[in-house]
Design a protein around this motif. Structure first.
Motif, PDB file in Angstrom:
ATOM      1  N   LEU A   6     -23.853   1.926  14.337  1.00 44.35           N
ATOM      2  CA  LEU A   6     -23.097   3.041  14.875  1.00 44.35           C
ATOM      3  C   LEU A   6     -23.758   3.479  16.175  1.00 44.35           C
ATOM      4  CD1 LEU A   6     -22.413   5.164  11.655  1.00 44.35           C
ATOM      5  CD2 LEU A   6     -20.852   3.612  12.842  1.00 44.35           C
ATOM      6  N   LEU A   7     -22.957   3.702  17.159  1.00 42.23           N
ATOM      7  CA  LEU A   7     -23.460   4.090  18.477  1.00 42.23           C
ATOM      8  C   LEU A   7     -23.721   5.592  18.483  1.00 42.23           C
ATOM      9  CD1 LEU A   7     -23.953   3.116  21.435  1.00 42.23           C
ATOM     10  CD2 LEU A   7     -21.577   3.758  21.894  1.00 42.23           C
ATOM     11  N   TRP A   8     -24.926   5.966  18.881  1.00 43.84           N
ATOM     12  CA  TRP A   8     -25.261   7.389  18.940  1.00 43.84           C
ATOM     13  C   TRP A   8     -24.641   7.990  20.191  1.00 43.84           C
ATOM     14  CZ3 TRP A   8     -29.243  10.211  21.926  1.00 43.84           C
ATOM     15  CH2 TRP A   8     -29.363  11.543  21.510  1.00 43.84           C
ATOM     16  N   VAL A   9     -23.874   9.057  20.005  1.00 43.27           N
ATOM     17  CA  VAL A   9     -23.179   9.703  21.117  1.00 43.27           C
ATOM     18  C   VAL A   9     -24.057  10.748  21.773  1.00 43.27           C
ATOM     19  CG1 VAL A   9     -21.168  11.094  21.741  1.00 43.27           C
ATOM     20  CG2 VAL A   9     -20.944   9.247  20.071  1.00 43.27           C
ATOM     21  N   GLY A  10     -24.877  11.439  20.955  1.00 38.19           N
ATOM     22  CA  GLY A  10     -25.806  12.408  21.525  1.00 38.19           C
ATOM     23  C   GLY A  10     -25.342  13.838  21.466  1.00 38.19           C
ATOM     24  N   ASN A  11     -24.273  14.117  20.690  1.00 37.53           N
ATOM     25  CA  ASN A  11     -23.796  15.487  20.591  1.00 37.53           C
ATOM     26  C   ASN A  11     -24.673  16.328  19.662  1.00 37.53           C
ATOM     27  OD1 ASN A  11     -21.457  15.380  22.266  1.00 37.53           O
ATOM     28  ND2 ASN A  11     -20.437  14.157  20.705  1.00 37.53           N
ATOM     29  N   GLN A  12     -25.345  15.654  18.728  1.00 31.54           N
ATOM     30  CA  GLN A  12     -26.216  16.355  17.787  1.00 31.54           C
ATOM     31  C   GLN A  12     -27.513  15.571  17.639  1.00 31.54           C
ATOM     32  OE1 GLN A  12     -24.274  17.214  14.062  1.00 31.54           O
ATOM     33  NE2 GLN A  12     -22.341  17.767  15.031  1.00 31.54           N
ATOM     34  N   SER A  13     -28.395  16.088  16.842  1.00 32.84           N
ATOM     35  CA  SER A  13     -29.657  15.397  16.587  1.00 32.84           C
ATOM     36  C   SER A  13     -29.406  14.073  15.871  1.00 32.84           C
ATOM     37  CB  SER A  13     -30.559  16.280  15.715  1.00 32.84           C
ATOM     38  OG  SER A  13     -31.654  15.544  15.233  1.00 32.84           O
ATOM     39  N   LYS A  14     -30.255  13.085  16.165  1.00 31.81           N
ATOM     40  CA  LYS A  14     -30.149  11.810  15.476  1.00 31.81           C
ATOM     41  C   LYS A  14     -30.479  11.954  13.995  1.00 31.81           C
ATOM     42  CE  LYS A  14     -31.087   8.694  19.332  1.00 31.81           C
ATOM     43  NZ  LYS A  14     -31.926   7.583  19.827  1.00 31.81           N
ATOM     44  N   GLU A  15     -31.258  12.944  13.656  1.00 27.49           N
ATOM     45  CA  GLU A  15     -31.617  13.169  12.259  1.00 27.49           C
ATOM     46  C   GLU A  15     -30.589  14.109  11.645  1.00 27.49           C
ATOM     47  OE1 GLU A  15     -33.889  11.493  10.739  1.00 27.49           O
ATOM     48  OE2 GLU A  15     -34.386  10.484  12.625  1.00 27.49           O
ATOM     49  N   LEU A  16     -29.674  13.559  10.877  1.00 27.68           N
ATOM     50  CA  LEU A  16     -28.597  14.356  10.299  1.00 27.68           C
ATOM     51  C   LEU A  16     -28.971  14.815   8.901  1.00 27.68           C
ATOM     52  CD1 LEU A  16     -25.568  12.171  11.367  1.00 27.68           C
ATOM     53  CD2 LEU A  16     -26.288  14.335  12.366  1.00 27.68           C
ATOM     54  N   PRO A  17     -28.683  16.065   8.568  1.00 29.27           N
ATOM     55  CA  PRO A  17     -28.945  16.527   7.210  1.00 29.27           C
ATOM     56  C   PRO A  17     -28.024  15.830   6.221  1.00 29.27           C
ATOM     57  CG  PRO A  17     -27.695  18.168   8.438  1.00 29.27           C
ATOM     58  CD  PRO A  17     -28.085  17.115   9.422  1.00 29.27           C
ATOM     59  N   GLY A  18     -28.488  15.671   5.000  1.00 29.28           N
ATOM     60  CA  GLY A  18     -27.683  15.027   3.979  1.00 29.28           C
ATOM     61  C   GLY A  18     -26.990  16.034   3.102  1.00 29.28           C
ATOM     62  N   SER A  19     -26.690  15.632   1.881  1.00 29.70           N
ATOM     63  CA  SER A  19     -25.895  16.461   0.984  1.00 29.70           C
ATOM     64  C   SER A  19     -26.681  17.643   0.433  1.00 29.70           C
ATOM     65  CB  SER A  19     -25.373  15.602  -0.168  1.00 29.70           C
ATOM     66  OG  SER A  19     -26.449  14.951  -0.815  1.00 29.70           O
ATOM     67  N   LYS A  20     -27.965  17.745   0.741  1.00 24.70           N
ATOM     68  CA  LYS A  20     -28.747  18.873   0.247  1.00 24.70           C
ATOM     69  C   LYS A  20     -28.354  20.184   0.909  1.00 24.70           C
ATOM     70  CE  LYS A  20     -32.808  16.069  -0.936  1.00 24.70           C
ATOM     71  NZ  LYS A  20     -34.259  15.836  -0.709  1.00 24.70           N
ATOM     72  N   THR A  21     -27.788  20.103   2.097  1.00 29.14           N
ATOM     73  CA  THR A  21     -27.364  21.310   2.780  1.00 29.14           C
ATOM     74  C   THR A  21     -26.027  21.785   2.230  1.00 29.14           C
ATOM     75  OG1 THR A  21     -26.756  22.243   4.925  1.00 29.14           O
ATOM     76  CG2 THR A  21     -26.231  19.934   4.565  1.00 29.14           C
ATOM     77  N   ASP A  22     -25.738  23.062   2.393  1.00 30.38           N
ATOM     78  CA  ASP A  22     -24.441  23.593   1.984  1.00 30.38           C
ATOM     79  C   ASP A  22     -23.331  23.156   2.928  1.00 30.38           C
ATOM     80  OD1 ASP A  22     -25.526  24.863  -0.189  1.00 30.38           O
ATOM     81  OD2 ASP A  22     -25.904  26.737   0.897  1.00 30.38           O
ATOM     82  N   ASP A  23     -23.703  22.703   4.123  1.00 29.51           N
ATOM     83  CA  ASP A  23     -22.710  22.276   5.103  1.00 29.51           C
ATOM     84  C   ASP A  23     -22.376  20.815   4.869  1.00 29.51           C
ATOM     85  OD1 ASP A  23     -23.008  24.787   6.174  1.00 29.51           O
ATOM     86  OD2 ASP A  23     -24.394  24.133   7.749  1.00 29.51           O
ATOM     87  N   PRO A  24     -21.126  20.506   4.545  1.00 29.82           N
ATOM     88  CA  PRO A  24     -20.775  19.108   4.296  1.00 29.82           C
ATOM     89  C   PRO A  24     -20.874  18.263   5.558  1.00 29.82           C
ATOM     90  CG  PRO A  24     -18.809  20.493   4.354  1.00 29.82           C
ATOM     91  CD  PRO A  24     -19.984  21.425   4.395  1.00 29.82           C
ATOM     92  N   SER A  25     -21.371  17.064   5.394  1.00 24.53           N
ATOM     93  CA  SER A  25     -21.441  16.098   6.484  1.00 24.53           C
ATOM     94  C   SER A  25     -20.208  15.204   6.380  1.00 24.53           C
ATOM     95  CB  SER A  25     -22.716  15.260   6.371  1.00 24.53           C
ATOM     96  OG  SER A  25     -22.720  14.223   7.319  1.00 24.53           O
ATOM     97  N   VAL A  26     -19.381  15.196   7.439  1.00 18.98           N
ATOM     98  CA  VAL A  26     -18.096  14.500   7.356  1.00 18.98           C
ATOM     99  C   VAL A  26     -18.035  13.351   8.362  1.00 18.98           C
ATOM    100  CG1 VAL A  26     -16.921  16.574   6.550  1.00 18.98           C
ATOM    101  CG2 VAL A  26     -16.930  16.035   8.990  1.00 18.98           C
ATOM    102  N   ALA A  27     -17.296  12.313   7.983  1.00 19.77           N
ATOM    103  CA  ALA A  27     -17.051  11.166   8.859  1.00 19.77           C
ATOM    104  C   ALA A  27     -15.564  10.866   8.839  1.00 19.77           C
ATOM    105  CB  ALA A  27     -17.848   9.950   8.406  1.00 19.77           C
ATOM    106  N   PHE A  28     -15.064  10.353   9.938  1.00 21.19           N
ATOM    107  CA  PHE A  28     -13.656   9.970  10.048  1.00 21.19           C
ATOM    108  C   PHE A  28     -13.559   8.458  10.193  1.00 21.19           C
ATOM    109  CE2 PHE A  28     -12.902  14.358  10.594  1.00 21.19           C
ATOM    110  CZ  PHE A  28     -11.525  14.596  10.513  1.00 21.19           C
ATOM    111  N   ILE A  29     -12.687   7.863   9.401  1.00 18.23           N
ATOM    112  CA  ILE A  29     -12.332   6.450   9.556  1.00 18.23           C
ATOM    113  C   ILE A  29     -10.912   6.426  10.103  1.00 18.23           C
ATOM    114  CG2 ILE A  29     -11.980   4.245   8.400  1.00 18.23           C
ATOM    115  CD1 ILE A  29     -14.010   5.099   6.315  1.00 18.23           C
ATOM    116  N   GLY A  30     -10.789   6.131  11.383  1.00 18.53           N
ATOM    117  CA  GLY A  30      -9.504   6.214  12.066  1.00 18.53           C
ATOM    118  C   GLY A  30      -9.545   7.300  13.117  1.00 18.53           C
ATOM    119  N   ALA A  31      -9.072   6.978  14.319  1.00 22.98           N
ATOM    120  CA  ALA A  31      -9.115   7.956  15.411  1.00 22.98           C
ATOM    121  C   ALA A  31      -7.865   7.848  16.277  1.00 22.98           C
ATOM    122  CB  ALA A  31     -10.366   7.725  16.271  1.00 22.98           C
TER     123      ALA A  31
END
Length: 712
Positions: free
Chosen positions: A377-402
């Motif tokens: 996956l190509l890093w775009v640079g909008n956020q930190s490269k170190e992404l929080p996982g499911s331990k946070t209350d904020d869901p981490s979402v990905a889109f398949i299709g654009a």
């Protein structure tokens, strides 16, 4: 990797860093060596992009009419959003590519390492269907081969012209295609008269063996053609010029002999004069790109070739014919090459297209630094490269299709906080890259497996073509993701059963289908108004869906499933939600006759366990001025109406709701998925309703397909 893109909204031409494309099924992945800039199509797109909104509107009056009609039916805000989203989406430039095969299937006619031409864009790696690829003979250089596809455009025009040995043919317009056509006509044994304003182009045509007419010197092309043919008139005219004037076709008709032929390859004014064609019984035809197969999904995407005994010259066979001419020295390209740029300086090539005398502009790709193309996956640079996982209350979402729907209707609705924007993937990578940068995602790519296997991703939005939905849903659930999938959930019973089984095997995961209308404030208001009635309900849903051509992907039964599967499911779900009772039976009736030939004009009748009934009129043969969607509910002596999701009211009552624009519930469904499914682990739509509605839709579609078969 890098690719050249054009933003039609801002007018910016970009050398963008994008993910490498996936090799499509039935295609080959090619590492580019050379590509040729088109001074026709590409210059037109660049100039269009740089124009003001007023200039864009003036250049496309038919589109303006469509926009005005959409404003009347859908509202100003909805229309403006749609137009801006369309113009803001970058498009790939280029269609004349030379490269080396880097990846292919076992059944392919091509092997890794083959030198090939294709209609791939200006990019370091391109994925191209096999029927749009041809092997380069060893005697043809990469530079010469780069002219193959643009030559095939001229060759297809010549084939339609059907010249014979010794005939006298006029080529009107000596741009790149015109000069290549001159050479091919000469190789065909024809005498050629070239017409243009440019001295240098005229000299080149003469060097290829043509007689010429210099319009800049006020030479009369009709009189010149008359002298050239001894008063008989020319046998045919190949129009390769670009002008808004109608005069060019009039001139062509005037210089033709009786029953002469005119073929248009370029873009000219077409207010034809009947007398020009009537008196001489002239034939006129417009040539379509490279040849038979162009824009035919069965040929280009599925690889279904036309039998050579019935269609001698397909677009691929035209490519091969051009390569033979190049190999035999019948087409010379060195004198047509005016500029060369390394790919690092590709944007200079787009500045050169406006230079006087520019024709063949070649882009050269470095071969030492091959772009990474696997599982990344190509890093775009909008956020930190170190992404929080499911331990946070904020869901981490990905889109398949654009695609367009995703970027216009779903991504703008993600909350600005409380969501980790992980990644977006798409088949080509271009749309994913643009969407990731625009909407603040950290990564983009074409490798969906990398997304599904990433443990930091909590939820996946699936917005790919319909035929892929069930498969992606099963994969995502199996990898422990909550899933939002656009409708339909599945296109057949087998796929639906697999999804149902997967849900049973993964009870902790939540699934939501994009049945957005049940989340609209108009539907919510309607349900609240209906609480005062305890009786059964009669629902009438009138859907003025509008016509979609037979070759649109949604009409393709293998890819889109047809409009009942792909769209009518929305209204089966809406009826189920309003009735608030399980579906008991489904009866679908297809309309016979011409308007119903695609199976997208039908009546679907539902009965519910509480005695309620619903009739869904899904129609594609109505007028655009009529509202697209109208819901009427008869219950308890009252009539409740939702008018195009802009206005809702109770007949004979003061209760009403009006929104500034259409609100079909997209914001509500995204909020419900993130909050209920991702944060609270609840079902935004009960799982039994998802399966029930999907099964009812498949049932309705099967009935309609059976009737369609009987009609035919």
């Amino acid at each position: 990797m890098r690719q050249i893109l054009q933003n039609l909204g801002s007018g910016e031409t970009l050398l963008a860093e994008v993910p490498c494309p996936r090799r499509a099924e039935g295609g080959v992945l090619i590492q580019s060596v050379r590509s040729l800039v088109s001074l026709g199509t590409e210059k037109m797109l660049v100039d269009f992009g740089k124009g003001s909104y007023l200039a864009k509107a003036r250049s496309q009056p038919d589109k303006v009419k469509q926009v005005l009609q959409k404003i009347k039916t859908d509202g100003l805000l909805t229309t403006v959003d749609a137009v801006r989203a369309k113009l803001d989406t970058p498009i790939p430039l280029g269609y004349c590519n030379v490269g080396v095969v880097a990846e292919t299937s076992r059944q392919s006619r091509f092997a890794i390492g083959d030198r090939v031409i294709s209609n791939g864009p200006h990019a370091e790696m391109v994925s191209v269907p096999e029927n749009l690829v041809a092997k380069i003979p060893s005697g043809v250089s990469d530079e010469a081969a780069a002219f193959t596809v643009v030559s095939a455009i001229g060759l297809q025009g010549i084939r339609l012209l059907q010249p014979t040995l010794g005939e006298r043919i006029v080529v009107s317009g000596l741009g790149l295609i015109g000069l290549l056509a001159v050479q091919m006509l000469r190789a065909h044994g024809c005498e050629v008269l070239g017409i243009d304003f440019d001295d240098d182009k005229l000299k080149l045509a003469e060097s290829f063996g043509a007689m010429t007419v210099n319009l800049a010197a006020d030479q009369d092309p009709v009189l010149a053609a008359e002298h050239w043919t001894g008063g008989q008139g020319v046998d045919g005219v190949l129009v390769t010029a670009s002008t808004k004037s109608d005069e060019l076709i009039h001139q062509a008709a005037t210089m033709c002999r009786k029953r002469g032929r005119i073929v248009l390859v370029g873009v000219v004014g077409l207010n034809l004069r009947r007398a020009d064609f009537y008196e001489k019984e002239l034939s006129f035809q417009v040539s379509c790109s490279y040849g038979p197969g162009r824009y035919d999904a069965n040929y280009e995407q599925r690889g279904l070739d036309y039998p050579i005994g019935f269609v001698r010259w397909t677009e691929q066979r035209n490519f091969e014919a051009v390569l033979q001419l190049l190999d035999g020295g019948k087409i010379e390209t060195e004198s047509l090459t005016t500029h060369r740029f390394v790919f690092d300086d590709a944007l200079r090539g787009y500045e050169a297209i406006h230079e006087k005398g520019a024709m063949g502009i070649l882009l050269e790709y470095e071969q030492e630094n091959r772009p990474e193309r696997h599982s990344r996956l190509l890093w775009v640079g909008n956020q930190s490269k170190e992404l929080p996982g499911s331990k946070t209350d904020d869901p981490s979402v990905a889109f398949i299709g654009a695609g367009g729907f995703t970027t216009r209707m779903l991504l703008p609705l993600l909350p600005k906080q409380n969501v980790v924007r992980h990644s977006i993937t798409s088949g080509t990578g271009v749309s994913a890259s643009h969407a990731a940068k625009k909407f603040g995602f950290s990564r983009c790519g074409t490798d969906t497996r990398a997304v599904l296997e990433d443990e930091t991703v909590d939820a996946v939005f699936i917005t790919t073509p319909h035929s892929t939905h069930a498969s992606f849903v099963v994969q995502a659930l199996t990898h422990g993701k909550h899933v939002f999938v656009e409708k339909p959930l599945a296109m057949n019973r087998e796929d639906l059963n697999q999804v149902s089984d997967c849900l049973n095997e993964n009870p902790s995961q939540r699934l939501m289908v994009g049945f957005n209308r049940r989340f609209s404030p108009h539907t919510v208001a309607l349900k609240n108004w209906l609480r005062s009635t305890s009786s059964s309900k009669a629902l009438v849903l009138t859907i003025n869906a509008g016509k979609i051509p037979a070759d649109h992907w949604t009409q393709d039964l293998e890819v889109g499933g047809g409009r009942i599967i792909g769209e009518a499911c929305h209204f089966i779900d809406l009826a189920r939600f309003i009735a608030d009772s399980p579906v008991e039976s489904v009866v679908a009736t297809a309309m016979r006759g011409g308007d119903g030939i695609l199976g997208d004009c039908a009546a679907i009748q539902l009965t519910f366990q509480d005695g309620s009934i619903a009739t869904i009129h899904y129609l594609a043969n109505g007028h655009k001025a009529f509202a697209k969607e109208r819901i009427e509910v008869f219950a308890g002596g009252k009539v409740f109406v939702v008018d195009n999701f802009r206005r809702s009211y109770v007949v004979g009552d003061k209760k009403s709701l009006k929104t500034r624009g259409q609100d079909k519930g997209h914001a509500g469904e995204v909020e419900a998925f993130l909050q209920l499914a991702c944060r609270e682990g609840r079902w935004p739509i009960p799982t039994e309703e998802l399966i029930e509605v999907s099964l009812a839709t498949i049932d309705a579609d099967e009935q309609i397909r059976t009737q369609m078969s009987a009609f035919s």
